[in-house]
Design a protein around this motif. Structure first.
Motif, PDB file in Angstrom:
ATOM      1  N   VAL A 114      -2.083  -8.162  -4.188  1.00 11.15           N
ATOM      2  CA  VAL A 114      -2.099  -6.817  -3.600  1.00 11.15           C
ATOM      3  C   VAL A 114      -3.400  -6.596  -2.832  1.00 11.15           C
ATOM      4  CG1 VAL A 114      -2.142  -4.346  -4.098  1.00 11.15           C
ATOM      5  CG2 VAL A 114      -0.553  -5.838  -5.327  1.00 11.15           C
ATOM      6  N   VAL A 115      -4.512  -7.082  -3.383  1.00  7.35           N
ATOM      7  CA  VAL A 115      -5.802  -6.944  -2.703  1.00  7.35           C
ATOM      8  C   VAL A 115      -5.730  -7.585  -1.315  1.00  7.35           C
ATOM      9  CG1 VAL A 115      -8.220  -7.674  -2.725  1.00  7.35           C
ATOM     10  CG2 VAL A 115      -7.170  -6.787  -4.809  1.00  7.35           C
ATOM     11  N   GLN A 116      -5.084  -8.734  -1.230  1.00 10.44           N
ATOM     12  CA  GLN A 116      -4.943  -9.399   0.071  1.00 10.44           C
ATOM     13  C   GLN A 116      -4.098  -8.567   1.026  1.00 10.44           C
ATOM     14  OE1 GLN A 116      -3.454 -13.385  -0.541  1.00 10.44           O
ATOM     15  NE2 GLN A 116      -5.032 -13.881  -2.044  1.00 10.44           N
ATOM     16  N   LYS A 117      -3.050  -7.929   0.494  1.00 10.48           N
ATOM     17  CA  LYS A 117      -2.159  -7.123   1.339  1.00 10.48           C
ATOM     18  C   LYS A 117      -2.844  -5.842   1.830  1.00 10.48           C
ATOM     19  CE  LYS A 117       1.833  -9.423   1.020  1.00 10.48           C
ATOM     20  NZ  LYS A 117       1.372 -10.593   0.258  1.00 10.48           N
ATOM     21  N   LEU A 118      -3.879  -5.397   1.119  1.00 11.54           N
ATOM     22  CA  LEU A 118      -4.595  -4.197   1.544  1.00 11.54           C
ATOM     23  C   LEU A 118      -5.534  -4.477   2.720  1.00 11.54           C
ATOM     24  CD1 LEU A 118      -5.469  -2.575  -1.903  1.00 11.54           C
ATOM     25  CD2 LEU A 118      -4.105  -1.516  -0.098  1.00 11.54           C
ATOM     26  N   ASN A 119      -5.777  -5.742   2.968  1.00  9.36           N
ATOM     27  CA  ASN A 119      -6.643  -6.129   4.075  1.00  9.36           C
ATOM     28  C   ASN A 119      -5.814  -6.479   5.302  1.00  9.36           C
ATOM     29  OD1 ASN A 119      -9.116  -5.952   2.593  1.00  9.36           O
ATOM     30  ND2 ASN A 119      -8.577  -7.862   1.577  1.00  9.36           N
ATOM     31  N   VAL A 128      -4.275  -8.407   8.356  1.00  5.11           N
ATOM     32  CA  VAL A 128      -4.000  -9.814   8.638  1.00  5.11           C
ATOM     33  C   VAL A 128      -4.848 -10.273   9.815  1.00  5.11           C
ATOM     34  CG1 VAL A 128      -2.233 -11.492   9.275  1.00  5.11           C
ATOM     35  CG2 VAL A 128      -1.651  -9.584   7.754  1.00  5.11           C
ATOM     36  N   ARG A 129      -4.944  -9.406  10.825  1.00  7.24           N
ATOM     37  CA  ARG A 129      -5.761  -9.693  12.006  1.00  7.24           C
ATOM     38  C   ARG A 129      -6.632  -8.480  12.306  1.00  7.24           C
ATOM     39  NH1 ARG A 129      -0.676 -11.630  13.300  1.00  7.24           N
ATOM     40  NH2 ARG A 129      -0.534 -13.877  13.664  1.00  7.24           N
ATOM     41  N   PRO A 130      -7.803  -8.711  12.910  1.00  4.30           N
ATOM     42  CA  PRO A 130      -8.677  -7.583  13.268  1.00  4.30           C
ATOM     43  C   PRO A 130      -7.949  -6.565  14.135  1.00  4.30           C
ATOM     44  CG  PRO A 130      -9.842  -9.664  13.525  1.00  4.30           C
ATOM     45  CD  PRO A 130      -8.405 -10.012  13.241  1.00  4.30           C
ATOM     46  N   GLY A 131      -8.065  -5.297  13.751  1.00  5.12           N
ATOM     47  CA  GLY A 131      -7.419  -4.237  14.515  1.00  5.12           C
ATOM     48  C   GLY A 131      -5.970  -3.996  14.156  1.00  5.12           C
ATOM     49  N   GLN A 132      -5.423  -4.836  13.296  1.00  3.39           N
ATOM     50  CA  GLN A 132      -4.023  -4.686  12.899  1.00  3.39           C
ATOM     51  C   GLN A 132      -3.923  -3.922  11.585  1.00  3.39           C
ATOM     52  OE1 GLN A 132      -1.556  -8.192  11.534  1.00  3.39           O
ATOM     53  NE2 GLN A 132      -0.552  -7.834  13.501  1.00  3.39           N
ATOM     54  N   ARG A 133      -2.923  -3.040  11.469  1.00  3.69           N
ATOM     55  CA  ARG A 133      -2.742  -2.257  10.243  1.00  3.69           C
ATOM     56  C   ARG A 133      -2.347  -3.169   9.078  1.00  3.69           C
ATOM     57  NH1 ARG A 133      -1.620   3.118   8.952  1.00  3.69           N
ATOM     58  NH2 ARG A 133      -1.740   3.678  11.156  1.00  3.69           N
ATOM     59  N   PRO A 134      -2.974  -3.003   7.897  1.00  9.50           N
ATOM     60  CA  PRO A 134      -2.603  -3.809   6.729  1.00  9.50           C
ATOM     61  C   PRO A 134      -1.138  -3.591   6.352  1.00  9.50           C
ATOM     62  CG  PRO A 134      -4.692  -2.690   6.366  1.00  9.50           C
ATOM     63  CD  PRO A 134      -4.097  -2.106   7.620  1.00  9.50           C
ATOM     64  N   PRO A 135      -0.521  -4.571   5.686  1.00 10.53           N
ATOM     65  CA  PRO A 135       0.891  -4.461   5.297  1.00 10.53           C
ATOM     66  C   PRO A 135       1.195  -3.272   4.387  1.00 10.53           C
ATOM     67  CG  PRO A 135       0.136  -6.730   5.102  1.00 10.53           C
ATOM     68  CD  PRO A 135      -1.077  -5.887   5.354  1.00 10.53           C
ATOM     69  N   ILE A 136       0.221  -2.866   3.554  1.00 12.50           N
ATOM     70  CA  ILE A 136       0.426  -1.721   2.667  1.00 12.50           C
ATOM     71  C   ILE A 136      -0.722  -0.731   2.847  1.00 12.50           C
ATOM     72  CG2 ILE A 136       1.781  -2.983   0.952  1.00 12.50           C
ATOM     73  CD1 ILE A 136      -0.716  -3.242  -0.743  1.00 12.50           C
ATOM     74  N   GLY A 137      -0.453   0.525   2.501  1.00  7.14           N
ATOM     75  CA  GLY A 137      -1.444   1.573   2.717  1.00  7.14           C
ATOM     76  C   GLY A 137      -2.234   1.958   1.495  1.00  7.14           C
ATOM     77  N   GLY A 138      -1.832   1.475   0.320  1.00  9.79           N
ATOM     78  CA  GLY A 138      -2.542   1.837  -0.893  1.00  9.79           C
ATOM     79  C   GLY A 138      -1.961   1.125  -2.096  1.00  9.79           C
ATOM     80  N   ALA A 139      -2.455   1.468  -3.268  1.00 11.63           N
ATOM     81  CA  ALA A 139      -1.992   0.805  -4.485  1.00 11.63           C
ATOM     82  C   ALA A 139      -2.257   1.670  -5.702  1.00 11.63           C
ATOM     83  CB  ALA A 139      -2.687  -0.543  -4.652  1.00 11.63           C
TER      84      ALA A 139
END
Length: 346
Positions: free
Chosen positions: A74-79, A81-92
């Motif tokens: 989940v920590v990885q998904k909060l970051n 994927v690419r600079p300037g790109q929205r993370p896959p999830i918004g919170g946890a």
């Protein structure tokens, strides 16, 4: 012409703002709550309340943290994927282990030191008093903590009956996970024998010679995963509250219109109180279910409990004095002093 350019510029900014919020209407939140549990029910109730408050403008979509590889995944998904790109999830909705993986400097595992708290009321009062202090490193990392939830108390489940700290420390215990090893490291520093095993391999490890001989977990999890049948002795010493935090990225939170936020936060506060009330009830209920499934509750004598409590306090010192501490001595001392005052033990 200049006037028209300004009008178009303002209009363009408004369109961008609307577009940005429209993407945040459905906020993906990873959660560690077991399906069909009271924890899961309360999360869904909060989602419904937010949708009602915002008239459907904000909705929460919960996603199973286990399917993402645990809290480390989940920590990885909060970051991004690419600079300037929205993370896959918004919170946890994280346990203290997940928060530690995301923001080690918050030292949230301090709340999980065995023997620190004696009741749910102490937990609630402590979290309320030290909430701002605990939140600051998380906010600095880019996340807003909307609420703290106590979801139950951890117990030791073992293959054989144990009645002393010495016997317990000789067993191979699983107290954390491969994706979030911080708690394991803390227990190692305190002299425990630990093993990190993937969750999907844990039941097999119980059956394997040289495998795991004990588990530190919530009765709810022990029952849901049927661990209580493989490690059927439950040490009747509530160790610590298992805390969870509902956090959301600052970027996503900032996109939500301000007029909704007070009512949304009030809804979270109500959920906190419901969790606090249900935590002890769930612990009692799932301990009962574990026993109905064949587990044995090992009740200690007053003298045996006293030995454990003294051992826990010695262990806490080893945890915060280790080479790479996950427990903050400063925070531990502040909480201890507050609890001493709260109990009238000055």
């Amino acid at each position: 012409m200049i006037f028209l350019k300004k009008v178009f510029a303002v209009f363009f900014v408004m369109i961008l703002g609307f577009s940005s919020f429209s993407q945040a209407k459905r906020i993906k939140i990873a959660t560690i709550a077991p399906a069909h549990s009271s924890w899961d029910d309360e999360e869904n109730a909060l989602a419904q309340e937010w949708a009602k408050i915002t008239k459907g403008a904000v909705s929460l979509q919960y996603m199973n943290a286990v399917a993402m590889g645990g809290e480390g995944g989940v920590v990885q998904k909060l970051n991004s994927v690419r600079p300037g790109q929205r993370p896959p999830i918004g919170g946890a909705i994280f346990s203290s282990l997940g928060i530690n993986e995301l923001v080690p400097d918050a030292y949230i595992i301090t709340l999980s030191v065995p023997g620190l708290f004696r009741s749910q009321d102490e937990v609630s009062r402590t979290v309320e008093k030290f909430s701002q202090e605990m939140q600051k490193p998380i906010l600095d990392k880019g996340y807003v903590v909307l609420g703290w939830f106590s979801v139950g108390w951890a117990y030791y489940f073992t293959k054989t009956e144990v009645r002393s700290p010495e016997a317990l420390k000789k067993l191979r215990l699983c107290v954390g996970s491969l994706t979030a090893p911080a708690l394991t490291n803390a227990f190692k520093a305190a002299g425990y024998t630990t093993m990190d095993v993937p969750l999907d391999k844990l039941l097999q490890s119980f059956k394997t010679p040289g495998g795991v001989e004990g588990l530190y977990t919530l009765p709810m999890y022990a029952y849901a995963a049927q661990y209580c049948k493989a490690v059927p002795y439950i040490l009747d010493v509530p160790l610590c509250p298992i805390m969870a935090a509902f956090l959301i990225s600052k970027d996503v939170w900032n996109e939500i219109p301000e007029q909704y936020k007070p009512a949304m936060l009030e809804a979270v506060k109500k959920s906190e109180k419901k969790f606090a009330l249900s935590a002890e009830r769930d612990t009692t209920e799932y301990l009962k279910r574990c026993q109905e499934a064949g587990a044995v509750l090992v009740s200690l004598t007053p003298d045996e409990k006293d030995v454990f409590n003294k051992s826990f306090m010695q262990d806490s010192k080893k945890m915060y004095e280790s080479k790479e501490p996950v427990v903050s001595k400063a925070l531990f001392d502040k909480i201890s002093a507050y609890l001493t005052q709260l109990r009238g033990e000055n």
